[in-house]
Design an enzyme around this catalytic site. Structure first.
Site, PDB file in Angstrom:
ATOM      1  N   ASN A 165       0.561  -0.951 -11.364  1.00  0.00           N
ATOM      2  CA  ASN A 165       0.633  -0.120 -10.409  1.00  0.00           C
ATOM      3  C   ASN A 165       1.734   0.970 -10.882  1.00  0.00           C
ATOM      4  O   ASN A 165       3.011   0.369 -10.728  1.00  0.00           O
ATOM      5  CB  ASN A 165       0.919  -0.935  -9.061  1.00  0.00           C
ATOM      6  CG  ASN A 165       1.492  -0.194  -7.863  1.00  0.00           C
ATOM      7  OD1 ASN A 165       1.480   1.071  -7.745  1.00  0.00           O
ATOM      8  ND2 ASN A 165       1.850  -0.529  -6.927  1.00  0.00           N
ATOM      9  N   TRP A 166       1.689   2.139 -11.147  1.00  0.00           N
ATOM     10  CA  TRP A 166       2.673   2.908 -11.471  1.00  0.00           C
ATOM     11  C   TRP A 166       3.477   3.490 -10.363  1.00  0.00           C
ATOM     12  O   TRP A 166       4.442   4.299 -10.689  1.00  0.00           O
ATOM     13  CB  TRP A 166       1.866   4.135 -12.293  1.00  0.00           C
ATOM     14  CG  TRP A 166       1.351   3.531 -13.704  1.00  0.00           C
ATOM     15  CD1 TRP A 166       1.209   2.274 -14.189  1.00  0.00           C
ATOM     16  CD2 TRP A 166       0.825   4.418 -14.739  1.00  0.00           C
ATOM     17  NE1 TRP A 166       0.833   2.197 -15.293  1.00  0.00           N
ATOM     18  CE2 TRP A 166       0.373   3.485 -15.729  1.00  0.00           C
ATOM     19  CE3 TRP A 166       0.471   5.645 -14.780  1.00  0.00           C
ATOM     20  CZ2 TRP A 166      -0.360   4.044 -17.018  1.00  0.00           C
ATOM     21  CZ3 TRP A 166      -0.360   6.265 -16.038  1.00  0.00           C
ATOM     22  CH2 TRP A 166      -0.523   5.423 -16.852  1.00  0.00           C
ATOM     23  N   LYS A 167       3.158   3.334  -9.188  1.00  0.00           N
ATOM     24  CA  LYS A 167       3.814   3.538  -8.057  1.00  0.00           C
ATOM     25  C   LYS A 167       4.359   5.249  -8.219  1.00  0.00           C
ATOM     26  O   LYS A 167       3.437   6.102  -8.606  1.00  0.00           O
ATOM     27  CB  LYS A 167       5.292   3.027  -7.807  1.00  0.00           C
ATOM     28  CG  LYS A 167       4.907   1.205  -7.831  1.00  0.00           C
ATOM     29  CD  LYS A 167       5.790   0.577  -7.503  1.00  0.00           C
ATOM     30  CE  LYS A 167       5.635  -1.035  -7.559  1.00  0.00           C
ATOM     31  NZ  LYS A 167       6.565  -1.909  -6.527  1.00  0.00           N
TER      32      LYS A 167
ATOM     33  N   HIS B  12      -0.432  -2.084   0.366  1.00  0.00           N
ATOM     34  CA  HIS B  12       0.645  -2.467  -0.588  1.00  0.00           C
ATOM     35  C   HIS B  12       1.929  -2.448   0.313  1.00  0.00           C
ATOM     36  O   HIS B  12       2.042  -1.702   1.455  1.00  0.00           O
ATOM     37  CB  HIS B  12       0.772  -1.352  -1.455  1.00  0.00           C
ATOM     38  CG  HIS B  12       1.981  -1.825  -2.560  1.00  0.00           C
ATOM     39  ND1 HIS B  12       3.369  -1.824  -2.338  1.00  0.00           N
ATOM     40  CD2 HIS B  12       1.830  -2.424  -3.809  1.00  0.00           C
ATOM     41  CE1 HIS B  12       4.131  -2.192  -3.384  1.00  0.00           C
ATOM     42  NE2 HIS B  12       2.977  -2.576  -4.304  1.00  0.00           N
TER      43      HIS B  12
ATOM     44  N   GLU C 156       4.699  -1.449   0.188  1.00  0.00           N
ATOM     45  CA  GLU C 156       5.512  -0.123   0.403  1.00  0.00           C
ATOM     46  C   GLU C 156       4.983   0.692   1.361  1.00  0.00           C
ATOM     47  O   GLU C 156       5.566   1.377   1.898  1.00  0.00           O
ATOM     48  CB  GLU C 156       5.931   0.371  -1.022  1.00  0.00           C
ATOM     49  CG  GLU C 156       6.529  -0.351  -1.718  1.00  0.00           C
ATOM     50  CD  GLU C 156       6.436  -0.426  -3.388  1.00  0.00           C
ATOM     51  OE1 GLU C 156       5.723   0.509  -3.865  1.00  0.00           O
ATOM     52  OE2 GLU C 156       6.947  -1.502  -3.952  1.00  0.00           O
TER      53      GLU C 156
ATOM     54  N   GLU D 112       1.534 -10.474  -2.819  1.00  0.00           N
ATOM     55  CA  GLU D 112       2.935  -9.910  -3.301  1.00  0.00           C
ATOM     56  C   GLU D 112       3.879 -10.120  -2.525  1.00  0.00           C
ATOM     57  O   GLU D 112       3.954  -9.352  -1.459  1.00  0.00           O
ATOM     58  CB  GLU D 112       2.659  -8.451  -3.357  1.00  0.00           C
ATOM     59  CG  GLU D 112       1.477  -7.755  -4.541  1.00  0.00           C
ATOM     60  CD  GLU D 112       1.761  -6.693  -4.961  1.00  0.00           C
ATOM     61  OE1 GLU D 112       1.808  -6.385  -6.348  1.00  0.00           O
ATOM     62  OE2 GLU D 112       2.229  -5.622  -4.317  1.00  0.00           O
TER      63      GLU D 112
ATOM     64  N   GLY E 226       9.704  -5.630  -7.365  1.00  0.00           N
ATOM     65  CA  GLY E 226      10.875  -4.738  -8.005  1.00  0.00           C
ATOM     66  C   GLY E 226      12.203  -5.308  -7.915  1.00  0.00           C
ATOM     67  O   GLY E 226      13.086  -4.502  -7.848  1.00  0.00           O
TER      68      GLY E 226
ATOM     69  N   SER F 130       7.300  -8.622  -9.707  1.00  0.00           N
ATOM     70  CA  SER F 130       8.254  -8.973 -10.852  1.00  0.00           C
ATOM     71  C   SER F 130       7.605  -9.704 -11.994  1.00  0.00           C
ATOM     72  O   SER F 130       8.097 -10.666 -12.563  1.00  0.00           O
ATOM     73  CB  SER F 130       9.669  -9.594 -10.630  1.00  0.00           C
ATOM     74  OG  SER F 130      10.118  -8.722  -9.610  1.00  0.00           O
TER      75      SER F 130
ATOM     76  N   GLY G 127       3.914  -3.910 -11.374  1.00  0.00           N
ATOM     77  CA  GLY G 127       4.683  -2.493 -10.889  1.00  0.00           C
ATOM     78  C   GLY G 127       5.367  -2.170 -12.253  1.00  0.00           C
ATOM     79  O   GLY G 127       4.914  -1.433 -13.193  1.00  0.00           O
ATOM     80  N   GLY G 128       6.779  -2.383 -12.166  1.00  0.00           N
ATOM     81  CA  GLY G 128       7.564  -2.021 -13.134  1.00  0.00           C
ATOM     82  C   GLY G 128       7.204  -2.188 -14.609  1.00  0.00           C
ATOM     83  O   GLY G 128       7.445  -1.331 -15.408  1.00  0.00           O
TER      84      GLY G 128
HETATM   85  P1  PGA Z   1       6.836  -5.038  -9.464  1.00  0.00           P
HETATM   86  O1  PGA Z   1       5.885  -4.660  -8.675  1.00  0.00           O
HETATM   87  O2  PGA Z   1       5.976  -5.764 -10.569  1.00  0.00           O
HETATM   88  O3  PGA Z   1       7.695  -4.022 -10.098  1.00  0.00           O
HETATM   89  O4  PGA Z   1       7.564  -6.053  -8.821  1.00  0.00           O
HETATM   90  C1  PGA Z   1       4.458  -4.987  -8.013  1.00  0.00           C
HETATM   91  C2  PGA Z   1       3.778  -4.334  -7.083  1.00  0.00           C
HETATM   92  O5  PGA Z   1       4.577  -3.647  -6.169  1.00  0.00           O
HETATM   93  O6  PGA Z   1       2.768  -3.811  -7.188  1.00  0.00           O
END
Ligand code: PGA
Length: 254
Positions: free
Chosen positions: A10-12, A96, A98, A168, A174, A214, A235-236
């Site tokens: 997930n490149w957000k 998600h 977010e 999640e 994050g 994470s 994500g990250g």
């Molecule tokens: P993260 O994000 O790996 O940076 O914690 C995961 C996600 O939101 O899909």
């Protein structure tokens, strides 16, 4: 039962089109023959076409990060399922945290998005997860169960391939704080039981439940080694081709 794990990147809201193209080129080289694991990258919408063109011919699939549930219309700024599909997506992330907590998306909207995605042949990656205060108040199962109940209301599936769930925990996204493998497995087991109650054992056993929050190369083996963790939504660590590839290698080896 053989478990085929699924790793999503997930490149957000990171990477301009040229940055996304550079990352995709690097991933293509590293993952040219990736096997025994499904790999899905979810770039921001404006990057999808460039990434798709670069990874064409590999086993890397593309997902959208969000979509709207209407087919088309005066919905400035939104993207439809048909648009994602036509741009080359097979998956779409729905609900998600977010989207839920920054943009106020509701369970009802999420349910409509899942219905629409399925009707258009996109596999929804349906995200659920509790906030820290909810976990501390002992409400994790109530919250996750409620999100599953509302999000999956009225949704029939005839194949486990049609749906992916991502657990999640909001406090782990994050933040660098990962759920311990035991904490994650406990909630995944709960989700599996929930899916068993609505879809029956055979389907529920095969629906992939990803863990997200994470995930890094250093903790991927342990997390992916849990019996009810069938993949990761990263994500990250997916922004960097080396660390994303290392997580995929973990998935291939468990
Ligand atoms: P993260 O994000 O790996 O940076 O914690 C995961 C996600 O939101 O899909």
């Amino acid at each position: 039962m053989s478990r085929r794990l699924i790793i999503g990147g997930n490149w957000k809201m990171y990477k301009t089109p040229s940055e996304a193209a550079a990352t995709a080129k690097s991933l293509k080289v590293k993952l040219i023959n990736v096997e025994n694991v499904d790999v899905v990258v979810c770039p921001t919408a404006i990057d999808i076409l460039a990434v798709r063109e670069i990874v064409a011919g590999t086993n890397i699939k593309i997902g959208g990060q969000n979509m709207y549930y209407q087919d088309e219309g005066a919905f400035t700024g939104e993207i439809s399922a048909d648009m994602l599909k036509d741009a080359g997506c097979d998956y779409v992330v729905v609900g998600h945290s977010e989207r839920r907590h920054v943009f106020g998306e509701t369970d009802d909207e999420i349910n409509k998005k899942i219905v629409k995605a399925l009707s258009k042949g996109l596999v929804p990656i349906f995200c659920v997860g509790e906030k820290l205060e909810e976990r501390n108040a002992g409400k994790t199962e109530d919250v996750v169960g409620g999100q599953l109940k509302e999000g999956l209301a009225g949704i029939e599936i005839n194949s486990a391939e049609k749906l992916v769930i991502a657990y999640e925990p909001v406090w782990a996204i994050g933040t660098g704080v990962t759920a311990s493998p035991e904490q994650a497995e406990e909630v995944h087991r709960f989700i599996r039981k929930f899916l068993t109650d609505i879809y029956g054992n055979a389907l529920a056993q095969q629906i992939r439940i990803q863990y997200g929050g994470s995930v890094k190369p250093a903790n991927a083996d342990e997390l992916l080694g849990q019996p009810n963790i069938d993949g990761a939504l990263v994500g990250g660590a997916s922004l960097d081709p080396d660390s994303f590839t290392a997580i995929i290698k973990s998935a291939q080896s468990v």
